[in-house]
Design a protein around this motif. Sequence first.
Motif, PDB file in Angstrom:
ATOM      1  N   THR A   1      42.440  35.769  27.925  1.00  0.00           N
ATOM      2  CA  THR A   1      43.712  35.105  28.153  1.00  0.00           C
ATOM      3  C   THR A   1      44.823  35.918  27.493  1.00  0.00           C
ATOM      4  O   THR A   1      44.576  36.756  26.619  1.00  0.00           O
ATOM      5  CB  THR A   1      43.710  33.685  27.560  1.00  0.00           C
ATOM      6  OG1 THR A   1      43.429  33.767  26.152  1.00  0.00           O
ATOM      7  CG2 THR A   1      42.670  32.808  28.244  1.00  0.00           C
ATOM      8  N   GLU A   2      46.039  35.657  27.915  1.00  0.00           N
ATOM      9  CA  GLU A   2      47.173  36.425  27.410  1.00  0.00           C
ATOM     10  C   GLU A   2      47.399  36.233  25.917  1.00  0.00           C
ATOM     11  O   GLU A   2      48.017  37.088  25.274  1.00  0.00           O
ATOM     12  CB  GLU A   2      48.439  36.040  28.187  1.00  0.00           C
ATOM     13  CG  GLU A   2      48.410  36.496  29.643  1.00  0.00           C
ATOM     14  CD  GLU A   2      49.593  36.000  30.450  1.00  0.00           C
ATOM     15  OE1 GLU A   2      49.916  36.632  31.467  1.00  0.00           O
ATOM     16  OE2 GLU A   2      50.183  34.972  30.062  1.00  0.00           O
TER      17      GLU A   2
ATOM     18  N   ALA B   1      39.303  45.027  28.045  1.00  0.00           N
ATOM     19  CA  ALA B   1      39.395  43.859  28.919  1.00  0.00           C
ATOM     20  C   ALA B   1      39.080  44.245  30.361  1.00  0.00           C
ATOM     21  O   ALA B   1      39.526  45.279  30.848  1.00  0.00           O
ATOM     22  CB  ALA B   1      40.784  43.236  28.839  1.00  0.00           C
ATOM     23  N   THR B   2      38.322  43.398  31.035  1.00  0.00           N
ATOM     24  CA  THR B   2      38.117  43.550  32.467  1.00  0.00           C
ATOM     25  C   THR B   2      39.281  42.925  33.219  1.00  0.00           C
ATOM     26  O   THR B   2      39.780  43.495  34.195  1.00  0.00           O
ATOM     27  CB  THR B   2      36.799  42.870  32.894  1.00  0.00           C
ATOM     28  OG1 THR B   2      35.728  43.363  32.083  1.00  0.00           O
ATOM     29  CG2 THR B   2      36.503  43.126  34.357  1.00  0.00           C
ATOM     30  N   LEU B   3      39.713  41.763  32.758  1.00  0.00           N
ATOM     31  CA  LEU B   3      40.864  41.052  33.318  1.00  0.00           C
ATOM     32  C   LEU B   3      41.632  40.404  32.184  1.00  0.00           C
ATOM     33  O   LEU B   3      41.043  39.998  31.184  1.00  0.00           O
ATOM     34  CB  LEU B   3      40.412  39.936  34.285  1.00  0.00           C
ATOM     35  CG  LEU B   3      39.717  40.299  35.592  1.00  0.00           C
ATOM     36  CD1 LEU B   3      39.193  39.025  36.242  1.00  0.00           C
ATOM     37  CD2 LEU B   3      40.680  41.017  36.529  1.00  0.00           C
ATOM     38  N   VAL B   4      42.957  40.273  32.341  1.00  0.00           N
ATOM     39  CA  VAL B   4      43.786  39.465  31.453  1.00  0.00           C
ATOM     40  C   VAL B   4      44.534  38.474  32.334  1.00  0.00           C
ATOM     41  O   VAL B   4      45.164  38.872  33.322  1.00  0.00           O
ATOM     42  CB  VAL B   4      44.780  40.318  30.650  1.00  0.00           C
ATOM     43  CG1 VAL B   4      45.702  39.418  29.819  1.00  0.00           C
ATOM     44  CG2 VAL B   4      44.039  41.296  29.739  1.00  0.00           C
ATOM     45  N   VAL B   5      44.422  37.197  31.983  1.00  0.00           N
ATOM     46  CA  VAL B   5      44.997  36.150  32.826  1.00  0.00           C
ATOM     47  C   VAL B   5      45.784  35.160  31.970  1.00  0.00           C
ATOM     48  O   VAL B   5      45.550  35.054  30.764  1.00  0.00           O
ATOM     49  CB  VAL B   5      43.886  35.390  33.597  1.00  0.00           C
ATOM     50  CG1 VAL B   5      43.132  36.340  34.510  1.00  0.00           C
ATOM     51  CG2 VAL B   5      42.926  34.688  32.645  1.00  0.00           C
TER      52      VAL B   5
ATOM     53  N   VAL C   1      36.848  38.651  30.271  1.00  0.00           N
ATOM     54  CA  VAL C   1      38.080  38.077  30.805  1.00  0.00           C
ATOM     55  C   VAL C   1      38.849  37.490  29.637  1.00  0.00           C
ATOM     56  O   VAL C   1      38.349  36.601  28.940  1.00  0.00           O
ATOM     57  CB  VAL C   1      37.793  36.988  31.859  1.00  0.00           C
ATOM     58  CG1 VAL C   1      39.103  36.447  32.428  1.00  0.00           C
ATOM     59  CG2 VAL C   1      36.912  37.541  32.977  1.00  0.00           C
TER      60      VAL C   1
ATOM     61  N   ASP D   1      43.613  45.416  27.192  1.00  0.00           N
ATOM     62  CA  ASP D   1      43.593  45.793  28.601  1.00  0.00           C
ATOM     63  C   ASP D   1      43.881  47.286  28.751  1.00  0.00           C
ATOM     64  O   ASP D   1      43.195  48.005  29.487  1.00  0.00           O
ATOM     65  CB  ASP D   1      44.629  44.962  29.352  1.00  0.00           C
ATOM     66  CG  ASP D   1      44.531  45.114  30.856  1.00  0.00           C
ATOM     67  OD1 ASP D   1      43.436  45.429  31.361  1.00  0.00           O
ATOM     68  OD2 ASP D   1      45.554  44.916  31.529  1.00  0.00           O
TER      69      ASP D   1
ATOM     70  N   ASP E   1      35.997  32.880  39.875  1.00  0.00           N
ATOM     71  CA  ASP E   1      36.178  33.858  40.952  1.00  0.00           C
ATOM     72  C   ASP E   1      35.361  35.123  40.687  1.00  0.00           C
ATOM     73  O   ASP E   1      34.737  35.673  41.602  1.00  0.00           O
ATOM     74  CB  ASP E   1      37.657  34.218  41.094  1.00  0.00           C
ATOM     75  CG  ASP E   1      38.496  33.093  41.691  1.00  0.00           C
ATOM     76  OD1 ASP E   1      37.896  32.128  42.213  1.00  0.00           O
ATOM     77  OD2 ASP E   1      39.733  33.172  41.618  1.00  0.00           O
ATOM     78  N   LEU E   2      35.382  35.588  39.443  1.00  0.00           N
ATOM     79  CA  LEU E   2      34.610  36.776  39.096  1.00  0.00           C
ATOM     80  C   LEU E   2      33.122  36.519  39.285  1.00  0.00           C
ATOM     81  O   LEU E   2      32.395  37.354  39.854  1.00  0.00           O
ATOM     82  CB  LEU E   2      34.900  37.187  37.656  1.00  0.00           C
ATOM     83  CG  LEU E   2      34.126  38.385  37.104  1.00  0.00           C
ATOM     84  CD1 LEU E   2      34.344  39.629  37.956  1.00  0.00           C
ATOM     85  CD2 LEU E   2      34.522  38.651  35.653  1.00  0.00           C
TER      86      LEU E   2
ATOM     87  N   ALA F   1      39.632  32.164  36.866  1.00  0.00           N
ATOM     88  CA  ALA F   1      39.363  33.601  36.942  1.00  0.00           C
ATOM     89  C   ALA F   1      37.884  33.891  36.727  1.00  0.00           C
ATOM     90  O   ALA F   1      37.297  34.739  37.415  1.00  0.00           O
ATOM     91  CB  ALA F   1      40.205  34.346  35.910  1.00  0.00           C
TER      92      ALA F   1
END
Length: 255
Positions: free
Chosen positions: A135-136, A189-193, A133, A184, A204-205, A201
């Motif tokens: 960050t931006e 990346a799995t997620l970018v938040v 995960v 991403d 939640d994951l 995040a």
Amino acid sequence: MTAEATGVRLQCDGPVATVTLCRPDVLNAQTPAMWRAMSDFSRDLPGDVRVVVVRGEGRAFSAGLDLSVAGASGPGSFAELASLPEQECADRIAEYQGGFTWLHRPDVISVAAVQGHAIGAGLQLALACDLRVLTEDAKLSMAEVTLGLVPDLAGTGRLVDLVGYARALEICVTGRRMDAAEADRIGLATLVVPNAELDAAVRDLTAGLLANDRNAVVEIKALLAGASGRSAREQQRAEREAQTRRLRDLTGRGE
């Protein structure tokens, strides 16, 4: 040894363990002492842990190798490693790799929570995890080549698995930095938040990873982790065997 001495700590809360790099004053730059401590964590992990979260204190995940240690002349330095017989040097590096490879364990799912820089050993630590995960503002680089070195903390195979040979080669031999959007896009990346949402995040994951039957999750991870090394026929056989075990367990006929 204490977290203050090693620069990394392990905290367990039920089925979730958190590994935290805690040298924020140097952007969590890594040392051999940290790698040895992380390797020990695998032995210290309680049996009920299902998810391991890896994170860094402060504004960076990890800026990579601590050059003030590596460039000196003491234990873990380039000079010390170079002075060892070849096999001893390789064996020492194998010990260091153990601080990363335990995160591949089949009985846990590992998640890297990456903010700021993940450079060199920092990127390899993120790659050691099953999921990432970002960050931006994350900046990633396999920077070893800029020191005349190779990535040697079990990161090269993982990188090829994620992005393919050609892209992995370009990333490793240029040592360039990529942002979270590119990570991403190419599958790192799995997620970018947004930065402020990283903790939420990851929570939640983690909740999603814990929501289903542990034995089924372990079987699924093993199926997927081994898929690239199997033929289609072998993978189908592995699926059949895994499902047979699950059916027997669910109906009380397992061993």
